[in-house]
Motif scaffolding. Structure first.
Motif, PDB file in Angstrom:
ATOM      1  N   ARG A 163       0.840  -1.214   0.000  1.00 27.03           N
ATOM      2  CA  ARG A 163       0.000   0.000   0.000  1.00 27.03           C
ATOM      3  C   ARG A 163       0.867   1.253   0.000  1.00 27.03           C
ATOM      4  O   ARG A 163       0.492   2.282  -0.576  1.00 27.03           O
ATOM      5  CB  ARG A 163      -0.924   0.001   1.233  1.00 27.03           C
ATOM      6  N   ASN A 164       2.017   1.153   0.651  1.00 24.41           N
ATOM      7  CA  ASN A 164       2.934   2.287   0.666  1.00 24.41           C
ATOM      8  C   ASN A 164       3.393   2.635  -0.754  1.00 24.41           C
ATOM      9  O   ASN A 164       3.534   3.803  -1.113  1.00 24.41           O
ATOM     10  CB  ASN A 164       4.145   1.940   1.548  1.00 24.41           C
ATOM     11  N   LEU A 224       1.648   1.866  -3.540  1.00 20.83           N
ATOM     12  CA  LEU A 224       0.485   2.317  -4.303  1.00 20.83           C
ATOM     13  C   LEU A 224       0.146   3.782  -4.056  1.00 20.83           C
ATOM     14  O   LEU A 224      -0.191   4.522  -4.982  1.00 20.83           O
ATOM     15  CB  LEU A 224      -0.738   1.452  -3.966  1.00 20.83           C
ATOM     16  N   GLU A 225       0.221   4.195  -2.799  1.00 22.68           N
ATOM     17  CA  GLU A 225      -0.252   5.539  -2.484  1.00 22.68           C
ATOM     18  C   GLU A 225       0.848   6.518  -2.097  1.00 22.68           C
ATOM     19  O   GLU A 225       0.577   7.701  -1.907  1.00 22.68           O
ATOM     20  CB  GLU A 225      -1.269   5.479  -1.343  1.00 22.68           C
ATOM     21  N   THR A 282       0.621   9.442  -7.958  1.00 16.65           N
ATOM     22  CA  THR A 282       0.822   8.082  -7.452  1.00 16.65           C
ATOM     23  C   THR A 282      -0.005   7.096  -8.264  1.00 16.65           C
ATOM     24  O   THR A 282      -0.833   7.493  -9.105  1.00 16.65           O
ATOM     25  CB  THR A 282       0.421   7.992  -5.975  1.00 16.65           C
ATOM     26  N   VAL A 340      -2.424   5.164  -7.195  1.00 14.72           N
ATOM     27  CA  VAL A 340      -3.854   5.285  -6.883  1.00 14.72           C
ATOM     28  C   VAL A 340      -4.458   6.544  -7.491  1.00 14.72           C
ATOM     29  O   VAL A 340      -5.663   6.590  -7.749  1.00 14.72           O
ATOM     30  CB  VAL A 340      -4.094   5.265  -5.353  1.00 14.72           C
ATOM     31  N   ASP A 341      -3.632   7.564  -7.742  1.00 11.13           N
ATOM     32  CA  ASP A 341      -4.139   8.765  -8.408  1.00 11.13           C
ATOM     33  C   ASP A 341      -4.477   8.495  -9.869  1.00 11.13           C
ATOM     34  O   ASP A 341      -5.346   9.148 -10.451  1.00 11.13           O
ATOM     35  CB  ASP A 341      -3.108   9.896  -8.334  1.00 11.13           C
ATOM     36  N   THR A 369      -6.879   1.931  -6.835  1.00  9.34           N
ATOM     37  CA  THR A 369      -7.460   2.643  -5.689  1.00  9.34           C
ATOM     38  C   THR A 369      -8.340   1.697  -4.881  1.00  9.34           C
ATOM     39  O   THR A 369      -8.283   1.663  -3.648  1.00  9.34           O
ATOM     40  CB  THR A 369      -8.290   3.848  -6.157  1.00  9.34           C
ATOM     41  N   ASN A 387      -6.157  -0.812  -3.067  1.00  2.00           N
ATOM     42  CA  ASN A 387      -5.529  -0.157  -1.926  1.00  2.00           C
ATOM     43  C   ASN A 387      -6.501  -0.044  -0.758  1.00  2.00           C
ATOM     44  O   ASN A 387      -6.152  -0.309   0.391  1.00  2.00           O
ATOM     45  CB  ASN A 387      -5.029   1.224  -2.344  1.00  2.00           C
ATOM     46  N   ASP A 388      -7.746   0.342  -1.056  1.00  5.65           N
ATOM     47  CA  ASP A 388      -8.755   0.470   0.001  1.00  5.65           C
ATOM     48  C   ASP A 388      -9.096  -0.891   0.605  1.00  5.65           C
ATOM     49  O   ASP A 388      -9.269  -1.023   1.822  1.00  5.65           O
ATOM     50  CB  ASP A 388     -10.021   1.118  -0.563  1.00  5.65           C
ATOM     51  N   TRP A 435      -6.634  -2.275   3.083  1.00  5.31           N
ATOM     52  CA  TRP A 435      -6.658  -1.614   4.390  1.00  5.31           C
ATOM     53  C   TRP A 435      -7.273  -2.541   5.438  1.00  5.31           C
ATOM     54  O   TRP A 435      -6.878  -2.513   6.607  1.00  5.31           O
ATOM     55  CB  TRP A 435      -7.465  -0.322   4.293  1.00  5.31           C
TER      56      TRP A 435
END
Length: 665
Positions: A130-131, A133-134, A142, A144-145, A151, A154-155, A158
């Motif tokens: 995740r680090n 990805l975002e 990034t 995820v952007d 995105t 990544n969510d 979590w």
């Protein structure tokens, strides 16, 4: 005269004699001694005993590896020494008495964190991913952007990341009750009360005004409704209080009503104490520890602190004191002062790499030594993946100079790493994969850690070569001894054998090679022997082989042959194949302590077996409930007869499935 009478007499003498033995027992492969004075054991002389395959010290026990025939050796040792053996549990109990309070405390920490480390490793990998990805900028944006799909990924990730680290107290309180032998579900409930959504999240306390912190108002007293998400010390204190209260009330409450009142009187006072006393105290103590360590890492002498930590971490592994770093790392991650990161874990990962690089240099220096490579190559790989014990105990400590070279390289790598303020978001992912948990937003990030890894590879490698060539920290492994190593693979005439020896060598060379088929002894996940969580097996001290993490209870024969032995404790069975390969089928790890309870044996000595023969049934639940691992190992204990060994299968396998073959001379 017993088969091992002479070797047993020599071992008795070299461990310091009868008067130096406090207790002795054995498991499936090892003689386990508790010695009054471990320094009296002459390890070099013991290593020269023909039937001894290796030795190491663990948890206060001096363990000598004999192999598949250890039961026979043990009987001859009893005859030679006149000492009656003790049970494995009694030996462990005596061994603990030989440990000082610090060793016992560290041992307790190790037992608490060991069961939850796999979850922490998974959480670390998820946070690392995740680090990326975002957090990593690719041309102004990034991942995820730029992507709806990533995105969502990544969510979603979590969820497990949050579960592992936010709810860490649940794992700790469960593990404490497991270690103490008390009711584990009560530990889980206690942990949940420390992280309940009803409470103010621990990560929000610093940003919440004192007047806005919710409270339980009892009229005569108010208690802050604060959670302990990610906190280590409050959870440990609460877990131990629960365990000791349960033990106390078990002794004093009649058995007829104990099911009701023991859980009530143990759990409820512990929850109250956790929120009124233990939690606030543990938080205060944890913050002090975090602040002191962080101050050391950011002070004007941080270079000295980081170099010393990198230099001395490997010796800490030998003593077992390195287990303390898990608690410290997790406390640093829980602290606002460190921005929920740790500077220690990156240096630990670098120490893993340094030890592996020293082994790589030994492989280079001893190239051609096929026997040693069976240990050194897997040990190097495991180091680079974060597990150092096989490399340290199997190679580096044996020669000393590579161990010192690795320490120095680790010190310089740690110094540079701290100078660049490299930090990790989590722990558990060591060695080269450790880069996945590095925080990309603080300090030098990935690039600085990559340079640190290069330092941890290059310096130990170069120093190992230099130390060996110049005889620094090196009394035995001299350059002029390479003639013996170079002789591997040479002809009889090349190394100056006598005419009779030449004939013997020629006859061995001409011997027809045969193959033996290998099968899966149980359904489950096929593992390399180096992945087994036991140094005797993972370092191939007993020989090469493979393991299966079972999903069923039925255990079948992995080879065709004859049953040569069934251990009294039922956890291990010996098989001799038609071509003379000795095969050990070992059910579970450290299951000798279970005294046969989870095992039902279906065969006896001299029975003919094949892959269709069910050797035994293992009650996996009973093994797990006893705190043991269920891995089923197939080990070739007379490896000198094996020319090659290859598995064709990997991943999930089915019992009796054809896995490959061994070539036997």
């Amino acid at each position: 005269m017993g088969k091992y009478e002479e070797d047993a007499k020599r071992l008795l003498k070299e461990v310091g004699g009868k008067e130096n033995i406090n207790a002795v027992t054995h498991c499936a492969t090892r003689m386990r001694f508790v010695l009054n004075d471990p320094d009296k054991a002459d390890q070099e002389a013991i290593d020269d005993i023909p039937s001894v395959k290796g030795m190491f010290t663990n948890a206060g026990q001096f363990q000598v590896i004999i192999g598949n025939d250890v039961a026979t050796f043990y009987n001859d040792f009893k005859e030679a020494s006149g000492i009656e053996g003790t049970s494995t549990e009694d030996a462990k109990s005596v061994a603990k008495k030989n440990q000082n309070p610090l060793q016992r405390a560290v041992g307790a920490l190790a037992e608490i964190f060991a069961p939850i480390i796999p979850a922490i490793i998974v959480g670390g990998l998820i946070l690392g991913f995740r680090n990326i990805l975002e957090g990593v900028d690719f041309g102004g944006a990034t991942i995820v952007d730029r992507s709806t799909f990533w995105t969502a990924i990544n969510d979603f990730l979590w969820l497990p990341g949050e579960a592992i680290f936010q709810f860490l107290p649940v794992g700790i309180t469960w593990s404490v009750t497991r270690k103490m032998g008390t009711t584990q579900i009560l530990g889980i409930v206690l942990g949940i009360t420390l992280v309940s959504p009803q409470l103010l999240d621990a990560n929000e306390v610093a940003s919440t005004a004192a007047a806005d912190i919710p409270q339980w108002d009892f009229g005569f007293a108010q208690v802050d409704m604060i959670g302990y998400q990610g906190q280590v010390i409050p959870a440990m204190l609460a877990g131990f209080l629960l365990a000791y209260l349960e033990i106390f009330f078990r002794k004093h409450i009649p058995e007829a009503v104990s099911m009701i009142f023991v859980p009530l009187f143990a759990l409820l006072p512990t929850i109250i104490a956790a929120h009124v006393i233990l939690g606030p105290f543990g938080w205060w103590l944890g913050n002090i520890i975090s602040n002191v360590i962080f101050a050391g890492l950011t002070s004007s002498v941080s270079w000295l602190f980081s170099f010393a930590f990198g230099l001395l971490y490997s010796p800490l592994v030998i003593t077992g004191l390195h287990h303390m770093s898990n608690a410290i790392d997790l406390q640093l991650i829980a602290s606002e002062v460190t921005s929920h990161t740790t500077s220690l874990w990156p240096m630990i990962a670098l120490s893993n790499i340094a030890q592996g690089s020293a082994v790589l240099a030994v492989i280079y220096l001893h190239r051609g030594n096929k026997k040693e490579e069976q240990v050194s190559i897997p040990a190097m790989i495991s180091c680079y993946l974060g597990v150092t014990e096989p490399a340290m105990f199997g190679i580096n400590l044996k020669f000393i100079y590579p161990f010192v070279a690795a320490m120095i390289g680790s010190g310089f790598a740690g110094l540079f790493n701290n100078f660049m303020d490299v930090r990790a978001n989590s722990i558990g992912v060591g060695g080269l994969p450790g880069i996945l948990v590095i925080n990309s937003q603080i300090g030098g990030g990935y690039l600085a850690f990559a340079i640190s890894m290069v330092i941890a590879i290059v310096i130990p490698f170069i120093l190992t070569v230099v130390f060996r060539k110049r005889g620094i920290f090196n009394k035995e492994d001299r350059e002029d001894s390479t003639a013996e190593l170079a002789a591997v693979g040479a002809t009889a005439g090349d190394i100056g054998l006598s005419s009779s020896e030449e004939d013997t060598a020629a006859s061995l060379t001409d011997t027809q090679k045969v193959t033996e088929k290998l099968f899966a002894p149980v359904s489950g996940e096929l593992l390399k022997i180096t992945a087994v969580d036991d140094p005797v097996f993972s370092q191939k001290m007993m020989g090469d082989g493979y393991a299966v993490k079972p999903t069923e209870d039925q255990i079948y024969s992995p080879v065709a042959g004859t049953i040569s032995s069934v251990f009294e404790t039922k956890h291990a069975i010996g098989i001799l194949t038609d071509s003379g390969v000795e095969v050990l089928v070992h059910m579970g790890l450290d299951t000798v302590e279970l005294k046969g309870a989870p095992f039902t044996i279906n065969v006896k000595e001299n029975d003919q077996v094949s892959s269709d023969t069910q050797l035994a049934t293992m009650d996996r639940k009973a093994v797990k409930d006893a705190g043991k691992q269920t891995d089923v190992l197939t080990v070739f204990t007379n490896g000198d007869k094996i020319n090659s060994f290859a598995l064709v299968g990997e991943g999930e396998v089915t019992a009796q499935e054809d896995l490959g073959e061994i070539e036997v001379s």
